[in-house]
Design a protein around this motif. Structure first.
Motif, PDB file in Angstrom:
ATOM      1  N   PHE A  52      -5.381  -4.212  -0.605  1.00  7.23           N
ATOM      2  CA  PHE A  52      -4.777  -2.414  -1.377  1.00  7.23           C
ATOM      3  C   PHE A  52      -5.076  -2.706  -2.187  1.00  7.23           C
ATOM      4  CE2 PHE A  52      -1.873  -4.225   2.368  1.00  7.23           C
ATOM      5  CZ  PHE A  52      -2.397  -3.631   2.930  1.00  7.23           C
TER       6      PHE A  52
ATOM      7  N   TRP B  72       0.925  -0.858   0.090  1.00 10.66           N
ATOM      8  CA  TRP B  72       0.564  -0.370   0.030  1.00 10.66           C
ATOM      9  C   TRP B  72       0.748   2.031   0.455  1.00 10.66           C
ATOM     10  CZ3 TRP B  72       1.141  -2.604   4.321  1.00 10.66           C
ATOM     11  CH2 TRP B  72       1.952  -1.524   5.202  1.00 10.66           C
TER      12      TRP B  72
ATOM     13  N   SER C 125      -6.533   2.312   2.009  1.00 14.01           N
ATOM     14  CA  SER C 125      -7.230   1.598   1.671  1.00 14.01           C
ATOM     15  C   SER C 125      -8.101   0.912   1.929  1.00 14.01           C
ATOM     16  CB  SER C 125      -5.350   0.453   1.571  1.00 14.01           C
ATOM     17  OG  SER C 125      -4.896   0.870   0.599  1.00 14.01           O
TER      18      SER C 125
END
Length: 536
Positions: A253, A169, A175
């Motif tokens: 993510f 991420w 996310s």
């Protein structure tokens, strides 16, 4: 909705199946001839010991150093196969370690906080002092949690010259809280697996306690420090060579936050996007099996750490593989070039016709405004984004998409719009965008926007989707909603048509819409509702 315990257990099982070797923390593994493997605790930050696997290659050094933090809930054996190959075939000094708080590493789980970055830097210090590692040739790589820690360490430590971030991420808040919508399955997986395999630290315990009360503010406050996107200037100033590998259907993510991050990088960079879910594109490569992501990553490190003239610096850096149809990789000079052109389609008034007895709007080339369409909120439809891990893995390995029968989507609970068939097919390539006006009947209401490719029988394959939650809205007051769906490359077959569905419930997310409410979807005069479709 499944219980938290059941969801966490099943999701953790799936995670470990695809991303962690079925070996105990101190398994006796057979190393290739000449490779020395040492399982030992290493000093982390603040007196914490980290369980590690130190793999020394044959031959005299100094050797380029690769430090590899393990993924969330996994041990240092996650990379056992890849680490052996990197040491034996390419001559890297490899140190793989279990992140603090998990398994037999000391400390508590800090969610990629400053202690985790300090641990990674301490591991580098130890390797430079105790192995024949070259201080001028240091790289980091990891999957998921390991990817995030690698990027954060590169921002803090200019000794890290190259990074391989797989299924990681860049923006933690985006996310798990995209468009102010909690990613329920992802959050429950992360919390449940941390309790099962580790010792949550104070910050994680507080985040979970408040999350259970419906308060996500503590998590949002901690997210910036744990997000490489907020440290992009430091990474650029250090000139770190960053390679990102990711899956289109990553359910923890999503890829959109990473395409933005990649665009903002100014140093050497590479982006690979392919079918799959969280960690599935690179899982087999971690075991040492042939894998396109790991092969590209090895070439990346060979060039930037070993000085190998392998052409990786002259190739088009953005490489994408269609999410359906098992197509080949396509290469582009930058992310923007993935989209060649955009087509704006206008959402027509949903209505019944002699050939379609359900209220359906068209995706038209000319604006059609001045209409409203009321749907029941909180009830949901057969349109869903799928199940974490399972849906993305089916798409990757069997080319089985998350599907829907469009005639079965209840028009009382959703708005549906369809376009004309594409006689020659079309490649959707980039991030579709939806624009419409919404009038809520409550202060907080969730919306889910799905884009499908539909065949002549009405069976739709989910191309991409995005959640969107109205917060602190004024009931009865129209709100303009702009939703950028997750990026994708998808080949729509000849004769298939695009369909847009907007409803108010999805099992993947925390739904803020109460049953019994309503939502008015509209296209007011002067501000027509649209769908913008990027194509190659």
């Amino acid at each position: 909705m499944p219980s938290t315990r059941a969801l966490a257990a099943s999701a953790l099982a799936a995670l470990l199946l695809v991303s962690s070797p079925a070996l105990p923390a101190h398994a006796d593994t057979q190393a290739p001839a000449g490779v020395d493997v040492d399982y030992r605790p290493l000093p982390g930050s603040g007196g914490v010991n980290l369980a590690a696997m130190v793999i020394t290659p044959p031959g005299e050094g100094p050797h380029p150093l690769l430090v590899m933090p393990a993924a969330w809930s996994t041990s240092n054996l996650l990379y056992v196969g890849a680490a052996y190959r990197l040491a034996y075939e390419s001559g890297y000094q490899v140190v793989s370690y279990t992140s603090r708080g998990f398994w037999d590493s000391g400390g508590e789980v800090e969610v990629a906080g400053p202690e985790d970055v300090a641990d990674a830097r301490a591991v580098i210090d130890w390797a430079l002092a105790n192995t024949d590692a070259d201080p001028e040739r240091i790289g980091m790589a990891g999957i998921s949690y390991g990817a995030g820690i690698s990027l954060l360490t590169a921002a803090a430590d200019d000794r890290v010259r190259a990074v391989g971030a797989m299924s990681g991420w860049s923006d933690l808040a985006e996310s798990i809280y995209s468009n102010e919508t909690i990613s329920y399955q992802a959050v429950e997986l992360l919390l449940g697996s941390a309790r099962l395999t580790g010792r949550p630290g104070a910050a994680l315990r507080e985040m979970e306690e408040e999350y259970r009360r419906g308060n996500v503010q503590p998590a949002l406050e901690l997210a910036p420090e744990r997000s490489a996107a907020t440290k992009i200037e430091a990474i650029n100033a250090n000139g770190t060579a960053v390679m990102i590998g990711h899956a289109w259907n990553d359910g923890i993510f999503p890829p959109g936050q990473l395409t933005d991050f990649y665009t903002d990088l100014t140093g050497p960079k590479r982006l690979m996007l392919s079918p799959g879910d969280h960690a599935t594109p690179e899982a087999f490569g971690a075991f040492g099996l042939p894998n396109e992501t790991w092969e590209s990553l090895t070439r990346w490190f060979d060039h930037h750490l070993r000085g190998v003239d392998n052409g990786v610096d002259t190739e088009a850096p953005v490489r994408v593989k269609p999410n359906n149809g098992r197509g080949d990789w396509a290469a582009y000079p930058d992310w923007e070039s993935v989209t060649a052109e955009e087509t704006t389609l206008h959402l027509g008034r949903p209505e019944r016709t002699w050939t379609n007895w359900q209220s359906t709007g068209g995706l038209e080339t000319a604006p059609e405004d001045g209409w409203e369409y009321t749907v029941n909120a909180g009830a949901g439809t057969t349109a869903e984004s799928g199940t974490l891990f399972l849906s993305g893995a089916l798409q990757q390995f069997a080319d089985i998409p998350t599907g829907v029968s469009l005639p079965l989507v209840n028009r009382r609970n959703a708005g549906v719009w369809t376009g004309d068939p594409h006689a020659d097919g079309v490649r959707v390539s980039g991030s579709p965008r939806a624009h419409l006006t919404v009038t809520p009947t409550a202060e907080e209401q969730s919306l889910y926007v799905y884009l499908y490719a539909v065949n002549s029988r009405g069976t739709g394959a989910l191309i991409t989707h995005e959640p969107y939650t109205l917060r602190e809205a004024r009931p009865g007051e129209p709100v303009t909603v702009d939703v950028e769906l997750e990026p994708v490359v998808w080949d729509v077959p000849a004769g298939h048509r695009l369909a847009l569905v907007v409803d108010t419930r999805d099992a993947r997310y925390v739904n803020e819409t109460a049953s019994g409410d309503q939502v008015v979807l509209g296209s007011p005069e002067g501000d027509p509702a649209t769908l913008t479709v990027p194509t190659a």
